[in-house]
Design an enzyme around this catalytic site. Sequence first.
Site, PDB file in Angstrom:
ATOM      1  N   ASN A  45      15.864 -14.729 -27.520  1.00 43.92           N
ATOM      2  CA  ASN A  45      15.073 -15.117 -26.527  1.00 43.92           C
ATOM      3  C   ASN A  45      13.864 -16.085 -26.934  1.00 43.92           C
ATOM      4  O   ASN A  45      13.129 -15.392 -27.590  1.00 43.92           O
ATOM      5  CB  ASN A  45      14.806 -13.854 -25.642  1.00 43.92           C
ATOM      6  CG  ASN A  45      14.106 -14.223 -24.363  1.00 43.92           C
ATOM      7  OD1 ASN A  45      12.939 -14.797 -24.112  1.00 43.92           O
ATOM      8  ND2 ASN A  45      14.656 -13.897 -23.263  1.00 43.92           N
ATOM      9  N   GLU A  58      21.448 -15.487 -25.298  1.00 45.41           N
ATOM     10  CA  GLU A  58      22.921 -16.038 -25.233  1.00 45.41           C
ATOM     11  C   GLU A  58      23.053 -17.630 -25.166  1.00 45.41           C
ATOM     12  O   GLU A  58      23.851 -18.058 -25.860  1.00 45.41           O
ATOM     13  CB  GLU A  58      23.509 -15.641 -23.924  1.00 45.41           C
ATOM     14  CG  GLU A  58      23.499 -13.980 -23.898  1.00 45.41           C
ATOM     15  CD  GLU A  58      22.355 -13.167 -23.444  1.00 45.41           C
ATOM     16  OE1 GLU A  58      22.362 -12.198 -22.886  1.00 45.41           O
ATOM     17  OE2 GLU A  58      21.213 -13.957 -23.275  1.00 45.41           O
ATOM     18  N   CYS A  86      23.005 -15.925 -17.786  1.00 43.35           N
ATOM     19  CA  CYS A  86      24.006 -15.608 -19.067  1.00 43.35           C
ATOM     20  C   CYS A  86      25.414 -15.507 -18.440  1.00 43.35           C
ATOM     21  O   CYS A  86      26.294 -15.838 -19.087  1.00 43.35           O
ATOM     22  CB  CYS A  86      23.370 -14.695 -19.956  1.00 43.35           C
ATOM     23  SG  CYS A  86      21.549 -15.651 -20.471  1.00 43.35           S
ATOM     24  N   ASP A 146       8.962 -11.215 -17.033  1.00 43.02           N
ATOM     25  CA  ASP A 146      10.343 -11.634 -17.376  1.00 43.02           C
ATOM     26  C   ASP A 146      11.605 -11.249 -16.566  1.00 43.02           C
ATOM     27  O   ASP A 146      12.396 -11.736 -16.713  1.00 43.02           O
ATOM     28  CB  ASP A 146      10.312 -11.342 -18.967  1.00 43.02           C
ATOM     29  CG  ASP A 146      11.507 -12.292 -19.454  1.00 43.02           C
ATOM     30  OD1 ASP A 146      11.601 -13.554 -19.509  1.00 43.02           O
ATOM     31  OD2 ASP A 146      12.597 -11.709 -19.960  1.00 43.02           O
TER      32      ASP A 146
END
Length: 150
Positions: A45, A58, A86, A146
């Site tokens: 990330n 991912e 994702c 986030d």
Amino acid sequence: MSTLDHHALLGIAIEEARAGLAEGGIPIGAVLADAHGAVLGRGHNRRVQESDPSVHAETDAFRKAGRQRSYRHMVMVTTLAPCWYCCGLILQFRIGKVIVGESRTFQGGIDWLRQRGVNVLDLDSAACYRLLGEFITDHPDLWHEDIGEH
């Protein structure tokens, strides 16, 4: 790596998560491997580091794997259950198997993937849970900012 070893692949994803943490980001890592366990792409990330909301672990691993003829026999290994974004990537490219480090911190869309025929294995890794848990304790503002999107 010639045979699929879930824990070894998760170990690589954890290395990626730690690399992201060392860069000042959120410690989530991922690996895209073939059915035999050969690593095609690995990533972490980098949303904080690049100020780019699309760079999830991912997607980073997927992009680094380069174009493949088919993804049906590929395995996505991720330290945290994948979010809806994702999961969409996994379904769009028909990635057949997902290995999840842990889903206690975030459930994501793993049930949705299973309902659509994706083989999802949750390893419930204490190392993954601890790594992200310590980050959340140390950076609650960043995590809460986030999590709405991840």
